[in-house]
Motif scaffolding. Structure first.
Motif, PDB file in Angstrom:
ATOM      1  N   ALA A  55       0.850  -9.351   2.077  1.00 59.95           N
ATOM      2  CA  ALA A  55      -0.219 -10.153   2.672  1.00 59.95           C
ATOM      3  C   ALA A  55      -1.582  -9.606   2.263  1.00 59.95           C
ATOM      4  CB  ALA A  55      -0.079 -10.161   4.192  1.00 59.95           C
ATOM      5  N   ALA A  56      -1.723  -8.279   2.309  1.00 58.87           N
ATOM      6  CA  ALA A  56      -3.005  -7.667   1.949  1.00 58.87           C
ATOM      7  C   ALA A  56      -3.341  -7.976   0.493  1.00 58.87           C
ATOM      8  CB  ALA A  56      -2.953  -6.158   2.179  1.00 58.87           C
ATOM      9  N   LEU A  57      -2.339  -7.908  -0.378  1.00 63.27           N
ATOM     10  CA  LEU A  57      -2.561  -8.179  -1.796  1.00 63.27           C
ATOM     11  C   LEU A  57      -2.966  -9.634  -2.014  1.00 63.27           C
ATOM     12  CD1 LEU A  57       0.413  -6.060  -3.137  1.00 63.27           C
ATOM     13  CD2 LEU A  57      -1.967  -5.760  -3.849  1.00 63.27           C
ATOM     14  N   ALA A  58      -2.284 -10.548  -1.322  1.00 68.86           N
ATOM     15  CA  ALA A  58      -2.613 -11.970  -1.475  1.00 68.86           C
ATOM     16  C   ALA A  58      -4.014 -12.265  -0.948  1.00 68.86           C
ATOM     17  CB  ALA A  58      -1.582 -12.830  -0.746  1.00 68.86           C
ATOM     18  N   LEU A  59      -4.377 -11.611   0.158  1.00 71.02           N
ATOM     19  CA  LEU A  59      -5.714 -11.814   0.734  1.00 71.02           C
ATOM     20  C   LEU A  59      -6.796 -11.267  -0.171  1.00 71.02           C
ATOM     21  CD1 LEU A  59      -4.972 -11.034   4.473  1.00 71.02           C
ATOM     22  CD2 LEU A  59      -6.224 -13.048   3.651  1.00 71.02           C
ATOM     23  N   ALA A  60      -6.531 -10.098  -0.751  1.00 73.50           N
ATOM     24  CA  ALA A  60      -7.526  -9.480  -1.626  1.00 73.50           C
ATOM     25  C   ALA A  60      -7.786 -10.366  -2.841  1.00 73.50           C
ATOM     26  CB  ALA A  60      -7.055  -8.097  -2.058  1.00 73.50           C
ATOM     27  N   LEU A  61      -6.737 -11.041  -3.271  1.00 72.38           N
ATOM     28  CA  LEU A  61      -6.851 -11.937  -4.422  1.00 72.38           C
ATOM     29  C   LEU A  61      -7.669 -13.182  -4.065  1.00 72.38           C
ATOM     30  CD1 LEU A  61      -5.535 -11.768  -7.282  1.00 72.38           C
ATOM     31  CD2 LEU A  61      -3.787 -13.344  -6.430  1.00 72.38           C
ATOM     32  N   ALA A  62      -7.559 -13.594  -2.801  1.00 68.83           N
ATOM     33  CA  ALA A  62      -8.184 -14.855  -2.384  1.00 68.83           C
ATOM     34  C   ALA A  62      -9.650 -14.686  -2.001  1.00 68.83           C
ATOM     35  CB  ALA A  62      -7.413 -15.462  -1.216  1.00 68.83           C
ATOM     36  N   GLY A  63     -10.003 -13.528  -1.508  1.00 68.51           N
ATOM     37  CA  GLY A  63     -11.375 -13.387  -1.034  1.00 68.51           C
ATOM     38  C   GLY A  63     -11.940 -11.999  -1.233  1.00 68.51           C
ATOM     39  N   HIS A  64     -12.920 -11.872  -2.104  1.00 68.78           N
ATOM     40  CA  HIS A  64     -13.558 -10.576  -2.294  1.00 68.78           C
ATOM     41  C   HIS A  64     -14.420 -10.250  -1.083  1.00 68.78           C
ATOM     42  CE1 HIS A  64     -12.180 -10.000  -6.350  1.00 68.78           C
ATOM     43  NE2 HIS A  64     -12.473 -11.264  -6.602  1.00 68.78           N
ATOM     44  N   GLY A  65     -14.439  -8.994  -0.713  1.00 66.45           N
ATOM     45  CA  GLY A  65     -15.306  -8.587   0.380  1.00 66.45           C
ATOM     46  C   GLY A  65     -14.757  -8.837   1.769  1.00 66.45           C
ATOM     47  N   LEU A  66     -13.512  -9.306   1.851  1.00 63.05           N
ATOM     48  CA  LEU A  66     -12.900  -9.460   3.177  1.00 63.05           C
ATOM     49  C   LEU A  66     -12.725  -8.086   3.809  1.00 63.05           C
ATOM     50  CD1 LEU A  66      -9.861 -11.928   3.017  1.00 63.05           C
ATOM     51  CD2 LEU A  66     -12.025 -12.256   4.214  1.00 63.05           C
ATOM     52  N   ALA A  67     -12.996  -7.997   5.113  1.00 61.39           N
ATOM     53  CA  ALA A  67     -12.744  -6.732   5.813  1.00 61.39           C
ATOM     54  C   ALA A  67     -11.312  -6.766   6.356  1.00 61.39           C
ATOM     55  CB  ALA A  67     -13.742  -6.542   6.944  1.00 61.39           C
ATOM     56  N   ILE A  68     -10.452  -5.956   5.746  1.00 61.30           N
ATOM     57  CA  ILE A  68      -9.033  -5.953   6.113  1.00 61.30           C
ATOM     58  C   ILE A  68      -8.640  -4.554   6.573  1.00 61.30           C
ATOM     59  CG2 ILE A  68      -6.662  -6.310   5.287  1.00 61.30           C
ATOM     60  CD1 ILE A  68      -7.839  -8.060   3.035  1.00 61.30           C
ATOM     61  N   ALA A  69      -7.990  -4.476   7.721  1.00 64.96           N
ATOM     62  CA  ALA A  69      -7.427  -3.195   8.164  1.00 64.96           C
ATOM     63  C   ALA A  69      -5.914  -3.324   8.210  1.00 64.96           C
ATOM     64  CB  ALA A  69      -7.960  -2.828   9.548  1.00 64.96           C
ATOM     65  N   VAL A  70      -5.238  -2.280   7.783  1.00 60.79           N
ATOM     66  CA  VAL A  70      -3.772  -2.237   7.879  1.00 60.79           C
ATOM     67  C   VAL A  70      -3.403  -1.021   8.714  1.00 60.79           C
ATOM     68  CG1 VAL A  70      -1.590  -2.198   6.627  1.00 60.79           C
ATOM     69  CG2 VAL A  70      -3.587  -3.295   5.581  1.00 60.79           C
ATOM     70  N   ILE A  71      -2.635  -1.270   9.781  1.00 63.77           N
ATOM     71  CA  ILE A  71      -2.246  -0.206  10.717  1.00 63.77           C
ATOM     72  C   ILE A  71      -0.767   0.097  10.564  1.00 63.77           C
ATOM     73  CG2 ILE A  71      -2.088   0.433  13.158  1.00 63.77           C
ATOM     74  CD1 ILE A  71      -3.905  -1.790  13.847  1.00 63.77           C
ATOM     75  N   ASP A  72      -0.416   1.357  10.580  1.00 61.29           N
ATOM     76  CA  ASP A  72       1.008   1.699  10.714  1.00 61.29           C
ATOM     77  C   ASP A  72       1.145   3.095  11.320  1.00 61.29           C
ATOM     78  OD1 ASP A  72       3.756   1.417  10.668  1.00 61.29           O
ATOM     79  OD2 ASP A  72       3.854   0.814   8.572  1.00 61.29           O
TER      80      ASP A  72
END
Lengths: 455, 93
Positions: A19-36
């Motif tokens: 999901a993070a990879l697909a989002l990064a491809l779709a929108g530059h500059g999106l603020a994305i956090a991934v928690i684990d």
């Protein structure tokens, strides 16, 4: 402390990464956090060794190659806030967006996001049987995680028992690690497994690679002289202060670790806490979050992907995560509908194919009718030490799962009912009550210091 | 007792943690649970009946491995908590 993101992804496994990879491809500059929760991404399937370790030839085998390639792409992704070592303990929709409470070593963080993706994976079905609280009885996935990540085999003589073919792979990994297996026991007859596989013959033919992997694991086990038995149920773990053996249909077997492997259930705490609609998951039990073809759940802005929507394996989770990432990008207005359809096409076709294999595996691994029988003094709830006699008595009074919890404390402990809920619901179903919706899911989803909540 | 895999593995620096007063050898990056199992300590707590209990899921889900970090008093899951040189852990907490 509040942090604001466009998207918060809960889970750094195959679905979350995709999901993070697909989002990064779709929108530059999106603020994305991934928690684990682990310090490094990978999820359980690629639970990475600690950073100071170097492991050559880590997780060999073609089934891991695509997953490892994606992990490398994810780790190379710039601009992602990786929150390893954090547990998502709360999820709620508020006026300003979806709010995720994340607990880490330094206390709580409040993350506010326009979209949240829960890609929290699954857990081993917890299987009560006499002696299962003895030290040395593990969820089989826990043993496998020790081998993958910590590079340790937790026992000198390990017995694997259950109904799930994953035992063959874990067994082969124990052998490859230099460990000793006391045996691999399938509770169901071999013919039953084959017959169930043949009912899904098309899927079997389309996924010959997975079957070859099972065959090659069998070969490793045979080469190491490990007995793989069918129609051989585990009935009890025996020992005084720790596991010393296993009582089975084929007699007692000496071992000092037992891995229970009867299937997997989705981690459903967070979507349920947020009020998302769920349905009963596969034959092992648990709750699958309902979602549309883009992973959008019944709660606006809350997306789900991977095992959260029903256990189907890591490659399927990867495909679903990609679809959800594209779906989120579309919902944020970054791409239009036809572009979303176009981008998701390959992942959608892959996902459909993989689901066919997952349903075959479900049928082959189905624990229904093969789960060990507890005795009245066997603990159903490990956290609060509630035995079967006690829950049976409470069930007999006709109450719901929540009422049984209030009356007995079953499900009130540190695991928040994750271990005992499927047990209790199976027990209630046996008593003719098949429509219970389980425990109300409460904050916090993971244990947290009271002091952190007060800050 | 847990067996550290030797083939193909290079570990971090040797460190020591203290569990219930006993010094256990460990390697940087290992979890508290791994250090305990490798030292033959399978008991992470006692239940209400006084019976010894071990780690179960090793993925942060079941909380059977909750132990106490003595310095902070924090209850943590040993399967997710990285061992740090000199860290003191209590299993009765």
């Amino acid at each position: 402390m509040a942090d604001t993101f466009d998207v918060v992804i809960i889970g750094g496994g195959p679905a979350g990464q995709a999901a993070a990879l697909a989002l990064a491809l779709a929108g530059h500059g999106l603020a994305i956090a991934v928690i684990d929760e682990p310090p490094r991404p990978g999820g359980q399937i690629l639970r990475q060794p600690p950073a100071p370790f170097a492991v050559s030839n880590w997780l060999p085998g073609r089934s891991y190659d695509g997953l490892k390639a994606q992990l490398a792409r994810f780790e190379a992704l710039e601009g992602i806030s990786w929150l390893g070592g954090h547990s998502a303990i709360g999820l709620v929709r508020e006026a300003d967006g979806l709010v995720v409470q994340a607990s880490g070593q330094d206390g709580l963080r409040r993350l506010v996001a326009r979209r949240v993706l829960v890609a929290a994976g699954c857990q081993d079905l917890a299987v009560p049987l006499p002696g299962w609280t003895l030290p040395g009885v593990y969820a089989a996935g826990g043993i496998q995680a020790f081998i993958k990540s910590q590079q340790i085999v937790p026992g000198e003589r390990v017995l694997l028992a259950g109904t799930h073919p994953l035992m063959l792979l874990i067994g082969a990994q124990i052998v490859a690690a230099g460990g000793t297996l006391a045996g691999v026991l399938f509770a169901q007859p071999r013919q039953t497994m084959i017959a169930n596989a043949l009912r899904h013959a098309t899927a079997a033919a389309a996924h010959a690679g997975n079957l070859a992997a099972a065959a090659s694991a069998m070969k490793v086990l045979a080469g190491a002289g490990v007995a793989v038995r069918f129609d051989t149920a585990l009935t009890a773990a025996i020992g005084n202060s720790q596991v010393e053996g296993a009582r089975t249909a084929a007699g007692d077997i000496a071992c000092n670790a037992i891995g229970l492997c009867y299937g997997f259930v989705p981690q459903s705490t967070l979507p349920r806490m947020a009020g998302a609609r769920v349905q009963t998951a596969g034959p092992a039990g648990g709750w699958a979050t309902v979602a549309d073809g883009w992973g959008q759940s019944s709660v606006p802005g809350l997306f789900v992907a991977g095992e959260t929507t029903g256990v189907a394996g890591a490659p399927a989770a990867m495909a679903a995560g990609e679809m959800a990432g594209i779906g989120i990008a579309h919902s944020l207005g970054l791409i239009d509908a036809s572009e979303a359809q176009h981008r998701a096409g390959p992942a959608r076709r892959r996902h459909a194919r993989l689901l066919g294999f997952a349903r075959m595996l479900d049928a082959v691994a189905d624990p229904t009718g093969y789960l060990p029988a507890p005795t009245p003094d066997t603990l159903a709830c490990r956290c609060e030490d509630v035995d079967f006699a006690t829950i049976d008595q409470a069930i007999a009074t006709g109450g719901s799962a929540n009422a049984v919890k209030l009356a007995t404390r079953c499900g009130m402990g540190a695991c928040q009912g994750r271990n005992c809920e499927p047990t209790l619901l199976r027990r209630m179903a046996t008593a003719g009550r098949t429509d219970d919706t389980g425990f109300t899911q409460r904050f916090p989803a993971r244990p947290v210091a009271i002091g952190d909540l007060a800050d | 007792m847990g067996m550290r895999i030797e083939a193909d593995v290079t570990r971090g620096n040797a460190i020591t943690i203290i569990v219930d007063g006993e010094a256990l050898p460990a390697f940087a990056g290992e979890t508290v649970a791994t250090a305990m199992l490798a030292a033959g300590r399978q008991v992470f707590r006692a239940d209400t009946g006084g019976k010894p209990r071990g780690l179960y899921c090793n993925m942060g889900t079941c909380s059977e491995c909750l132990v106490t970090i003595v310095a902070s008093g924090r209850r943590v899951r040993a399967c997710l908590t990285e061992a740090v040189d000199g860290m003191e852990i209590a299993t009765r907490g």
